[in-house]
Design a protein around this motif. Structure first.
Motif, PDB file in Angstrom:
ATOM      1  N   ASP A  97      -8.871  45.025  12.081  1.00 21.81           N
ATOM      2  CA  ASP A  97      -9.474  45.603  10.885  1.00 21.81           C
ATOM      3  C   ASP A  97     -10.152  44.521  10.055  1.00 21.81           C
ATOM      4  OD1 ASP A  97      -7.217  44.341   9.895  1.00 21.81           O
ATOM      5  OD2 ASP A  97      -6.833  45.877   8.394  1.00 21.81           O
ATOM      6  N   PHE A 151     -12.887  49.284   9.608  1.00 29.90           N
ATOM      7  CA  PHE A 151     -12.214  49.622  10.856  1.00 29.90           C
ATOM      8  C   PHE A 151     -13.249  50.230  11.799  1.00 29.90           C
ATOM      9  CE2 PHE A 151      -7.659  51.311  11.878  1.00 29.90           C
ATOM     10  CZ  PHE A 151      -7.370  50.137  12.544  1.00 29.90           C
ATOM     11  N   TYR A 154     -13.165  49.976  15.843  1.00 27.84           N
ATOM     12  CA  TYR A 154     -11.974  50.669  16.339  1.00 27.84           C
ATOM     13  C   TYR A 154     -12.126  52.173  16.216  1.00 27.84           C
ATOM     14  CZ  TYR A 154      -7.193  52.363  16.700  1.00 27.84           C
ATOM     15  OH  TYR A 154      -6.071  53.060  17.083  1.00 27.84           O
ATOM     16  N   MET A 195      -3.325  43.449  14.649  1.00 31.55           N
ATOM     17  CA  MET A 195      -4.540  43.487  13.844  1.00 31.55           C
ATOM     18  C   MET A 195      -4.647  42.269  12.941  1.00 31.55           C
ATOM     19  SD  MET A 195      -5.397  47.344  12.642  1.00 31.55           S
ATOM     20  CE  MET A 195      -4.022  47.444  11.512  1.00 31.55           C
TER      21      MET A 195
END
Length: 269
Positions: A97, A151, A154, A195
């Motif tokens: 992230d 994000f 992802y 992350m």
């Protein structure tokens, strides 16, 4: 000449931790028809430990799914043994992230390779061995429901998984095979630790993500139940189900603005 009996198996990727590991244990515990579970992951020592805990024999394939060549032994084993695959759970995946400009391009590429390309590759390799009544669980995310600033890659990769799963389900239904996209919200696994590798976190996760944090065993239990029932999408928990509905009826730009306000307020606490 008597026809050779095919071994009844399940296949789980990302089996060394998190929801993949939990999927192995629950499949082994709940489905007595399984004679063996083939598990695919990078960390051999974790798979060996899982092998000791599983009541069903495991066959270990140590592979980094971001490297397609490492799936060659898995593909060769399928061709050689011609198993009857009753479950395929693609649980491998990872995310980073932060603003896209701050995420190394290698990490962005690996997210796409593991979350999208490897999932498609494993599914394609397994398709010829699925039997009537088989179930495929593709682990996506609630992030697939709408764009996610901070994000971005992802969420986009999981939107791909959701779309791919729904299209594939339509193709396979006439053969008696169902595909379920598993779309949990935040899950209490090593995923969130991964992350953060390589950088300092200056703010806590937004409170709405902490509020919706689920246990992997509950997410997997819901996913397996929904899969057996033939559901196309599995969403665990009332908060995530409400979020799913909101993303269908409220313009995403409005929701994104609301999320920005929530993040801002959370960071100011």
């Amino acid at each position: 000449m008597e026809k050779l009996r095919r071994k009844s198996i399940a296949i789980v990727t990302g089996a060394s931790s998190g929801m993949g590991r939990e999927a192995v244990l629950q499949l082994a515990d709940r489905f007595g028809v399984l004679e063996e579970i083939w598990v695919v992951a990078r960390r051999e020592e974790r798979l060996q430990q899982l092998e000791k805990e599983s009541p069903v024999p495991l066959r270990l394939f140590v592979a980094d799914l971001s490297q397609r060549d490492e799936l060659i032994p898995f593909a060769e084993a399928l061709r050689k043994e011609n198993p009857a695959v009753r479950f395929l759970a693609n649980a491998a995946g990872f995310g980073k992230d932060g603003p896209s400009s701050q995420i190394p391009v290698e990490d962005e590429g690996d997210m796409v390779r593991v979350n999208c390309e490897a999932l498609c590759t494993v599914t394609h390799l397994v398709l010829p061995y699925l039997v009537k009544g088989a179930r495929i669980l593709q682990f996506a995310s609630a992030a697939a429901f709408m764009p996610q600033p901070g994000f971005a890659v992802y969420a986009a990769s999981k939107a791909f998984v959701l779309s791919y799963s729904r299209g594939l389900d339509r193709e396979l239904r006439p053969k008696g095979i169902c595909v379920t996209a598993v779309c949990p919200g935040p899950v209490k696994t090593e995923f969130f630790q991964a992350m953060d590798q390589g950088r300092e976190r200056t703010t806590a996760y937004p409170f709405y993500k902490r509020l919706a944090m689920a246990k992997p065993e509950k997410v997997v239990k819901t996913a397996l139940r929904d899969s057996v029932m033939g559901k196309r999408v599995s969403v665990h928990g009332p908060l995530m189900k409400a979020f799913w509905i909101l993303t269908k009826i409220i313009p995403h730009e409005w929701l994104l603005a609301m999320m920005d306000l929530l993040r801002k307020g959370d960071n100011e606490r």
